[in-house]
Design an enzyme around this catalytic site. Structure first.
Site, short mmCIF file in Angstrom:
data_model
loop_
_atom_site.label_atom_id
_atom_site.label_comp_id
_atom_site.label_asym_id
_atom_site.label_seq_id
_atom_site.Cartn_x
_atom_site.Cartn_y
_atom_site.Cartn_z
N ASP A 35 -0.16 5.20 0.97
CA ASP A 35 -0.37 6.15 2.06
C ASP A 35 -0.50 5.42 3.39
O ASP A 35 -1.34 4.54 3.56
CB ASP A 35 -1.64 6.97 1.80
CG ASP A 35 -1.56 7.78 0.51
OD1 ASP A 35 -0.44 8.07 0.06
OD2 ASP A 35 -2.62 8.10 -0.05
N ASP A 65 0.86 -1.18 0.00
CA ASP A 65 0.00 0.00 0.00
C ASP A 65 0.91 1.24 0.00
O ASP A 65 2.11 1.14 0.28
CB ASP A 65 -0.88 -0.06 1.26
CG ASP A 65 -1.72 1.17 1.43
OD1 ASP A 65 -2.40 1.56 0.47
OD2 ASP A 65 -1.69 1.77 2.53
#
Length: 204
Positions: free
Chosen positions: A24, A22
């Protein structure tokens, strides 16, 4: 759209060769709820993030970013803005001797696609481009239950980043829960078996 979960096909004892990260809250500082990293200068790596990616690189693990970026659908940023943000991400990693092999983005609104996590479409797209990817020897690392759920649908090892119990309660079946990406990388490179060499591009 249906939320059917695919039963895990992960063997109990396997090397990890492909890693999905991922963005953020995993690689860079997460913006406040409802906000987006809209400009390159707004992207700031989390402490240890580049070190963690470099650890994966040295171990020969193919590493890609998979990120929901609904700000495009909302008109908060353009595709060109996002490309500039990712150029900065790559540059910051490069300055610390790290790199990612690919970046896959879902730019869509909620419920409009099959690529927005927790749907697994971004990882399926990666396998379309790199057919050698074997989800039984892959992992996903993220800071949200949706990352864990996306990985579970394809039988990936799942690693949840959490410094508390809230996320753990929402994703109780994550294979590992750790505090940061450095710890996650240590788990992934310690998986049994020999990792790929850097020359072993999964797309070949």
């Amino acid at each position: 759209m249906p939320e059917a979960r695919v039963a895990s096909v992960r063997p109990s004892n396997r090397p990890i060769r492909w890693v999905f990260l991922d963005r953020d809250g995993t690689l860079n500082v997460k913006p406040p709820e409802g906000e987006y990293v809209e400009r390159p200068e707004a992207l700031e790596l989390l402490p240890g993030a580049a070190e963690a990616v470099a650890t994966l690189n040295r171990a020969g693990l193919w590493t890609a970013v998979v990120t929901n970026q609904r700000g495009i659908a909302l008109g908060r940023m353009s595709v060109e803005d996002l490309d500039a943000v990712h150029q900065r991400l790559r540059r910051l990693l490069h300055l610390e001797g790290a790199h990612v092999d690919a970046i896959y983005v879902c730019p869509h609104q909620v419920g409009e696609c099959d690529c927005r996590k927790p749907q697994p479409g971004l990882m399926l797209l990666a396998r379309e481009e790199h057919p050698a990817i074997d989800f039984a020897h892959a992992a996903i690392v993220g800071d949200a239950p949706s990352d864990v759920q996306a990985g579970q649908r394809l039988g990936l090892m799942t690693v949840l980043l959490s410094d508390g119990e809230g996320d753990r309660a929402e994703a109780p079946d994550a294979d590992h829960v750790v505090g940061n990406l450095v710890q996650a990388a240590q788990i992934l490179v310690a998986e049994p078996g020999a990792p790929m060499r850097r020359g072993d591009d999964p797309g070949v």
